[in-house]
Design a protein around this motif. Sequence first.
Motif, PDB file in Angstrom:
ATOM      1  N   THR A   1      -1.425  -3.966  -9.471  1.00  0.00           N
ATOM      2  CA  THR A   1      -0.392  -4.946  -9.142  1.00  0.00           C
ATOM      3  C   THR A   1      -0.908  -5.981  -8.155  1.00  0.00           C
ATOM      4  O   THR A   1      -0.323  -7.022  -7.994  1.00  0.00           O
ATOM      5  N   LYS A   2      -2.012  -5.656  -7.469  1.00  0.00           N
ATOM      6  CA  LYS A   2      -2.536  -6.624  -6.497  1.00  0.00           C
ATOM      7  C   LYS A   2      -3.988  -6.938  -6.834  1.00  0.00           C
ATOM      8  O   LYS A   2      -4.784  -6.026  -7.035  1.00  0.00           O
TER       9      LYS A   2
ATOM     10  N   ILE B   1      -7.177  -8.586  -5.261  1.00  0.00           N
ATOM     11  CA  ILE B   1      -7.675  -9.143  -4.011  1.00  0.00           C
ATOM     12  C   ILE B   1      -9.120  -9.604  -4.174  1.00  0.00           C
ATOM     13  O   ILE B   1      -9.829  -9.193  -5.092  1.00  0.00           O
ATOM     14  N   LEU B   2      -9.509 -10.473  -3.289  1.00  0.00           N
ATOM     15  CA  LEU B   2     -10.894 -10.929  -3.219  1.00  0.00           C
ATOM     16  C   LEU B   2     -11.449 -10.490  -1.877  1.00  0.00           C
ATOM     17  O   LEU B   2     -10.699 -10.262  -0.927  1.00  0.00           O
TER      18      LEU B   2
ATOM     19  N   ARG C   1      -7.138 -15.942   4.497  1.00  0.00           N
ATOM     20  CA  ARG C   1      -7.718 -16.082   3.165  1.00  0.00           C
ATOM     21  C   ARG C   1      -8.809 -15.026   2.961  1.00  0.00           C
ATOM     22  O   ARG C   1      -9.397 -14.592   3.938  1.00  0.00           O
ATOM     23  N   PRO C   2      -9.179 -14.647   1.747  1.00  0.00           N
ATOM     24  CA  PRO C   2      -8.500 -15.026   0.507  1.00  0.00           C
ATOM     25  C   PRO C   2      -7.080 -14.450   0.500  1.00  0.00           C
ATOM     26  O   PRO C   2      -6.872 -13.341   0.975  1.00  0.00           O
TER      27      PRO C   2
ATOM     28  N   PHE D   1      -0.553 -11.248  -6.920  1.00  0.00           N
ATOM     29  CA  PHE D   1       0.185 -10.062  -7.347  1.00  0.00           C
ATOM     30  C   PHE D   1       0.651 -10.177  -8.789  1.00  0.00           C
ATOM     31  O   PHE D   1       0.967 -11.271  -9.247  1.00  0.00           O
TER      32      PHE D   1
ATOM     33  N   LYS E   1       7.630  -5.558 -11.406  1.00  0.00           N
ATOM     34  CA  LYS E   1       9.025  -5.135 -11.321  1.00  0.00           C
ATOM     35  C   LYS E   1       9.970  -6.243 -11.801  1.00  0.00           C
ATOM     36  O   LYS E   1      11.002  -5.967 -12.402  1.00  0.00           O
TER      37      LYS E   1
ATOM     38  N   TYR F   1       1.707 -13.994  -9.261  1.00  0.00           N
ATOM     39  CA  TYR F   1       1.908 -15.034  -8.236  1.00  0.00           C
ATOM     40  C   TYR F   1       0.843 -14.944  -7.159  1.00  0.00           C
ATOM     41  O   TYR F   1       0.394 -13.875  -6.780  1.00  0.00           O
TER      42      TYR F   1
ATOM     43  N   ALA G   1      13.563 -11.359  -4.646  1.00  0.00           N
ATOM     44  CA  ALA G   1      13.564 -10.535  -3.430  1.00  0.00           C
ATOM     45  C   ALA G   1      13.923  -9.090  -3.764  1.00  0.00           C
ATOM     46  O   ALA G   1      13.366  -8.146  -3.205  1.00  0.00           O
TER      47      ALA G   1
ATOM     48  N   THR H   1      13.469  -7.524  -6.587  1.00  0.00           N
ATOM     49  CA  THR H   1      12.509  -6.823  -7.441  1.00  0.00           C
ATOM     50  C   THR H   1      11.148  -6.758  -6.746  1.00  0.00           C
ATOM     51  O   THR H   1      10.603  -5.692  -6.523  1.00  0.00           O
ATOM     52  N   GLU H   2      10.630  -7.898  -6.311  1.00  0.00           N
ATOM     53  CA  GLU H   2       9.280  -7.927  -5.741  1.00  0.00           C
ATOM     54  C   GLU H   2       9.251  -7.731  -4.222  1.00  0.00           C
ATOM     55  O   GLU H   2       8.190  -7.553  -3.636  1.00  0.00           O
ATOM     56  N   GLY H   3      10.407  -7.843  -3.575  1.00  0.00           N
ATOM     57  CA  GLY H   3      10.471  -7.538  -2.146  1.00  0.00           C
ATOM     58  C   GLY H   3      10.140  -8.697  -1.227  1.00  0.00           C
ATOM     59  O   GLY H   3      10.274  -8.573  -0.017  1.00  0.00           O
TER      60      GLY H   3
ATOM     61  N   ILE I   1      10.875 -12.431   0.288  1.00  0.00           N
ATOM     62  CA  ILE I   1      11.898 -13.458   0.432  1.00  0.00           C
ATOM     63  C   ILE I   1      11.188 -14.812   0.509  1.00  0.00           C
ATOM     64  O   ILE I   1      10.448 -15.086   1.444  1.00  0.00           O
TER      65      ILE I   1
ATOM     66  N   HIS J   1       6.870 -18.030   2.764  1.00  0.00           N
ATOM     67  CA  HIS J   1       7.972 -17.082   2.898  1.00  0.00           C
ATOM     68  C   HIS J   1       9.200 -17.769   3.484  1.00  0.00           C
ATOM     69  O   HIS J   1       9.103 -18.881   3.991  1.00  0.00           O
TER      70      HIS J   1
END
Lengths: 456, 456
Positions: free
Chosen positions: A4-5, A7-8, A82-83, A87, A91, A104, A377, A379-381, A383, A418
């Motif tokens: 789901t994530k 990362i670099l 950064r990076p 995600f 959900k 996103y 908010a 579903t993905e948490g 805001i 955010h």
Amino acid sequence: MLETKIILEDKEIPKKWYNVLPELTDLKTPLMPPLHPVEHTPMDPSLLEPLFAKKLIEQETNMKDEYIDIPEEVLKVYSLWRPTPMFRAAKLERALGTPARIYYKYEGVSPPGSHKPNTSVPQAYYNKVEGVTRITTETGAGQWGSALAFACQYFDLQCEVYMVRCSYDLKPYRRIMMNTWGAQCIASPSTNTKIGNKILKDNPEHSGTLGIAISEAVELAMQNDNTKYCLGSVLNHVMLHQTVIGLEAKKQFAKVDETPDILIGCCGGGSNFAGFVLPYVKDKKNGSKIRIIAVEPTACPTLTKGEYRYDWGDTGHYAPMMMMYTLGSEFTPPPVHAGGLRYHGESPIISQLRKEELIEARAYHQLEVFEAAMLFARTEGIICAPETSHAVKATIDEALKAKEEGKEKVIAFNLSGHGHFDLASYLAFQNNELTDYTVSKADIEKTLADLPDIQL
Amino acid sequence: MLETKIILEDKEIPKKWYNVLPELTDLKTPLMPPLHPVEHTPMDPSLLEPLFAKKLIEQETNMKDEYIDIPEEVLKVYSLWRPTPMFRAAKLERALGTPARIYYKYEGVSPPGSHKPNTSVPQAYYNKVEGVTRITTETGAGQWGSALAFACQYFDLQCEVYMVRCSYDLKPYRRIMMNTWGAQCIASPSTNTKIGNKILKDNPEHSGTLGIAISEAVELAMQNDNTKYCLGSVLNHVMLHQTVIGLEAKKQFAKVDETPDILIGCCGGGSNFAGFVLPYVKDKKNGSKIRIIAVEPTACPTLTKGEYRYDWGDTGHYAPMMMMYTLGSEFTPPPVHAGGLRYHGESPIISQLRKEELIEARAYHQLEVFEAAMLFARTEGIICAPETSHAVKATIDEALKAKEEGKEKVIAFNLSGHGHFDLASYLAFQNNELTDYTVSKADIEKTLADLPDIQL
């Protein structure tokens, strides 16, 4: 499990920004030059030197280098956040029952909470290197002002932010943030400038506009050798710095072997949108079927209802004229909560991409945008800022369309910031206190009619 | 260049929590059992079943397993913000001119902005698995309430948060956050419970206390089979879940080949402190020279001026009695801005470590703490929560001591949360509106004298 994530590593932060200007010169209509605000003739870039660091003017007009090195010192500050992660919104996908895969890129992890420091940091850095000691700028709701305050504290520069008085009074949090980072935040109109004094003499209770705040910041930079001005959107060098977002996104998609079908970003002055999508423009020109969608509020429908023509960058007409989609520089949009999208014009780069039909644009109403943000908010948490929520709404719509069509599309949007300082807006939405606003063609006819007809 | 940030990959998120309880049973005094709130005799864990999920009670009392598996579903949610980054505070070091190397683990990157979801997520998960459909809890300023709301939305559980009325009225932002995540946030005392009604009958304007809010949340959980209660600090299972912080920190130090000399955390109920330091306790017991420092406000000096004895966990005396450092369960601390550190007691685990002198404790005044936070914001760019700022102050003091001594110490603290919702406190500090409070031994004599003298 953990896909789901995406990362670099730190070493994968791009070492160069992507400069789209050489690319644009190959288009049907090359990027048009800025014009002198009074004489309406093409402006020699050197005329901008009292306002901007030389290096930034060079970047503003660089039509030849496709990539421009990011200074080591800037990379060091970038590495604070950064990076940024990308995600998979798994959900949200399940909630929508869509076969689309939604991704996103999350820019809200920066200390000021948005994508803005991607450009405030290099702007502060180049000014520092050139011996500038003080920076002035304007800010509306405070996103840009706080990002610049953050950057200036890092390079030990004095920072003066002229904040539209009504925001200064009503939205104190970003102002306190600026003060905490050592910046001076001044309600505009102020008594620090000629223009401010003039306006206050006529009306001591004036609640300010972004146009006035720009004029104050510019006036001070013009008058003081050690002082320069910084702008948080619209200009080419700002778009350049933001491309670090899209360059990272490309690496992240490669890691999970995905090719996005649709890229989405909200669009005010254009900086977060440009940063996310510009690295894809060449692919698009070379035949990629990717769709790129800019999303704006119906209350300020620059790309969907504006005209493509020369207009001033500011209400006070001190700034150069630029060829862009505009609602007219005297247009005042209704008070939607997405303050960062309430700009009458549009970045010249984005405007040209729109004109050439390399990108699409659409507008949404405020209520449907907050509704989308609430679903996100829950579903993905996360805001989202009200500006960003426009991109969320378009993403949801495209995902539902993919469901109708039964297609496995890959949809990605830039989560530009955010909403921690926008919770009062969420409350207003939850209490049914928000209104939709639509600006019609007729509404903007007058402000457009006021513009001079310029033929180069 | 980029060594200011030490990151881990997703696959390096710890797969197990570290359970310190077996370790504590080896100490001079094993952890003392909780007592029945009325009978004052050791309590069978099964008596807690109306309140807590079985799995959590099992973890609360597990004296044998040194490591406990983190469920796959919990790891999935953790990966939204974990592994959290660790930073070298190089700019702060330069500002202090210290030879010490300062590091901080940054827990503010979670969606609710603190370390609290490290435990709210597994608590919600275990309740979900056991068929619970509704969770109740209390919250003061809202950190815990928002973290639990976030977790409950993720697992589709109803969430009711009883928020102390004065915070509910004065600090609306975290409340709006809870609503946005689908939780119900109710001002306490409320008309939903017997105890709430009783209190409102006597005083309809009652501004609430954490003790009353706990009683309301507990009453509802006791009465409804489908409803359980969750607690955000103090208890053993909460400390267990938070160890994911220290386990990651250990991996991060190993990556840069550093061994911390001093670990620092702020300490209210003890959860962020415990999470950071518990994985180091065994090293300490085995002869490591590491120093571990808990920092609290002079306004609520539990570990520095409290007594180690049995006391109730709540003001209303519905909760079990625990062996801990306490100021007396009827003690009301002065209104410092670090609301999360205003707890009369202390986690039994941390209390015992203090008693055994495996950790140190110190207290600071509010003003010096904010001053430290301002320096941190102006060097490192992150605005800390007032609670966290206590750890920043101790870190700065230790770094200055290292400078005096000319020693290259490695100092690390846990940056448990950002201060985005505490900017009004920063403003009050900047406007010189804050006061220092000291609680003396004499102040707490009365509340301590009220406690029953319990000999097992």
